[in-house]
Design a protein around this motif. Structure first.
Motif, short mmCIF file in Angstrom:
data_model
loop_
_atom_site.label_atom_id
_atom_site.label_comp_id
_atom_site.label_asym_id
_atom_site.label_seq_id
_atom_site.Cartn_x
_atom_site.Cartn_y
_atom_site.Cartn_z
N TYR A 138 0.84 -1.20 0.00
CA TYR A 138 0.00 0.00 0.00
C TYR A 138 0.87 1.25 0.00
O TYR A 138 1.97 1.26 0.56
N ARG A 139 0.36 2.31 -0.59
CA ARG A 139 1.11 3.56 -0.70
C ARG A 139 1.57 4.11 0.63
O ARG A 139 2.71 4.48 0.81
N ASP A 140 0.61 4.24 1.58
CA ASP A 140 0.98 4.88 2.84
C ASP A 140 0.07 4.43 3.98
O ASP A 140 -1.03 4.95 4.16
N VAL A 141 0.56 3.46 4.73
CA VAL A 141 -0.04 3.09 6.01
C VAL A 141 1.12 3.06 6.98
O VAL A 141 1.43 2.07 7.60
N ARG A 142 1.81 4.21 7.06
CA ARG A 142 3.01 4.32 7.89
C ARG A 142 2.67 4.95 9.23
O ARG A 142 1.96 5.94 9.28
N PRO A 143 3.24 4.40 10.29
CA PRO A 143 2.99 4.96 11.62
C PRO A 143 3.90 6.16 11.89
O PRO A 143 4.93 6.32 11.26
N SER A 144 3.47 6.96 12.85
CA SER A 144 4.36 8.04 13.27
C SER A 144 5.09 7.66 14.56
O SER A 144 6.14 8.19 14.83
N GLU B 37 1.59 12.88 5.30
CA GLU B 37 2.82 12.15 5.01
C GLU B 37 3.65 12.10 6.30
O GLU B 37 3.68 13.05 7.07
N VAL B 38 4.32 10.98 6.51
CA VAL B 38 5.13 10.80 7.72
C VAL B 38 6.55 11.27 7.45
O VAL B 38 7.16 10.90 6.46
N PHE B 39 7.06 12.12 8.37
CA PHE B 39 8.42 12.64 8.30
C PHE B 39 9.13 12.36 9.61
O PHE B 39 8.49 12.31 10.66
N PRO B 40 10.46 12.24 9.58
CA PRO B 40 11.20 12.16 10.84
C PRO B 40 10.98 13.44 11.63
O PRO B 40 10.91 14.53 11.05
N ALA B 41 10.86 13.34 12.94
CA ALA B 41 10.58 14.51 13.78
C ALA B 41 11.64 15.60 13.60
O ALA B 41 11.32 16.78 13.59
N SER B 42 12.89 15.20 13.42
CA SER B 42 13.96 16.19 13.25
C SER B 42 13.78 16.97 11.95
O SER B 42 14.14 18.14 11.86
N PHE B 43 13.16 16.35 10.93
CA PHE B 43 12.96 16.99 9.64
C PHE B 43 11.93 18.12 9.73
O PHE B 43 12.02 19.10 9.02
N VAL C 120 6.52 12.08 12.65
CA VAL C 120 5.34 12.93 12.71
C VAL C 120 4.60 12.85 11.39
O VAL C 120 5.21 12.94 10.32
N ARG C 121 3.26 12.67 11.46
CA ARG C 121 2.44 12.72 10.26
C ARG C 121 2.01 14.17 10.06
O ARG C 121 1.32 14.74 10.89
N VAL C 122 2.43 14.75 8.94
CA VAL C 122 2.12 16.14 8.61
C VAL C 122 0.99 16.12 7.59
O VAL C 122 1.08 15.46 6.55
N ILE C 123 -0.09 16.84 7.91
CA ILE C 123 -1.26 16.88 7.05
C ILE C 123 -1.22 18.17 6.22
O ILE C 123 -1.25 19.27 6.77
N LYS C 124 -1.14 18.00 4.91
CA LYS C 124 -1.20 19.13 3.97
C LYS C 124 -2.24 18.78 2.92
O LYS C 124 -2.51 17.61 2.65
N ASN C 125 -2.79 19.81 2.27
CA ASN C 125 -3.85 19.56 1.30
C ASN C 125 -3.39 18.80 0.06
O ASN C 125 -4.23 18.28 -0.67
N ILE C 126 -2.11 18.66 -0.17
CA ILE C 126 -1.65 17.91 -1.34
C ILE C 126 -1.53 16.41 -1.07
O ILE C 126 -1.43 15.62 -2.00
N ASP C 127 -1.54 16.01 0.18
CA ASP C 127 -1.41 14.59 0.55
C ASP C 127 -2.78 14.04 0.92
O ASP C 127 -3.10 13.80 2.07
N ILE C 128 -3.61 13.84 -0.11
CA ILE C 128 -5.01 13.47 0.08
C ILE C 128 -5.18 12.00 0.46
O ILE C 128 -4.34 11.16 0.11
N PRO C 129 -6.26 11.69 1.19
CA PRO C 129 -6.53 10.27 1.47
C PRO C 129 -7.07 9.59 0.21
O PRO C 129 -7.82 10.19 -0.56
#
Length: 185
Positions: free
Chosen positions: A36-42, A86-92, A102-111
């Motif tokens: 699957y594209r993105d079922v990544r945990p934070s 999208e999930v990013f490293p916290a330091s990023f 951390v999962r960062v929610i932006k309007n370009i990363d749609i469900p």
């Protein structure tokens, strides 16, 4: 039903990965979830997060399906899932040396969710079926008051909108049968 079970057992016997959740009025087969594209945990293991995500969606779909006519069953085979954000490293994202991502929610990363379904009547006959490529490009603009503090709120809102649209005639049929005043009109 027997065919679905046979396919799952055969798939597992030949090493194909699949995860099935069955309870109530909905049976969901999660086909090859590791692709699957993105079922990544934070902040937890991938497997535990994936299992919890599947369980939450399964429970929610059963809640929605409880509004379908009595003894109907919804069979779904999910081929892809892409959670909002999208999930990013916290330091990023500027949170220092935190151990959690951390999962960062932006309007370009749609469900998004890609699946097929069959709606069966009480005799196991197919009433309705389709291949669905679901996505919600306006997920941040929609009111999510009923899902405000819930995990998967964007995905649940997307599924609710699809479900109500897709099964509008079945939902109306159940309401008519349950309310004798409406059925006499």
């Amino acid at each position: 039903m027997k065919t679905l079970t046979r396919l799952i057992v055969c798939g597992l016997a030949f090493g194909l990965s699949s995860h099935v959740m069955a309870q109530g009025k909905v049976e969901i087969e999660w086909d090859k979830p590791e692709k699957y594209r993105d079922v990544r945990p934070s902040n937890e293991s991938r497997k535990r997060f994936r299992e919890a995500t599947f369980k939450r969606i399964d429970e929610y779909m059963n809640k929605l399906a409880s509004e379908l006519p009595h003894n109907s069953k919804l069979l779904m085979t999910v081929n892809d899932l892409d959670l909002a954000g999208e999930v990013f490293p916290a330091s990023f994202v500027g949170l220092g040396h935190s151990t959690s991502d951390v999962r960062v929610i932006k309007n370009i990363d749609i469900p998004r969710m890609k699946f097929s379904y069959q709606l069966l009547d009480e005799l196991g006959q197919v009433i309705q079926q389709s291949e669905v490529n679901l996505k919600d490009m306006s997920f941040l603009d929609r009111s999510n008051s009923s899902f405000r503090n819930e995990p998967l709120r964007y995905e649940k809102n997307m599924l609710k909108r699809w479900f109500e649209e897709e099964f509008e005639s079945q939902l109306a049929q159940k309401e008519t049968k349950e309310d004798p005043v409406i059925s006499k009109l």
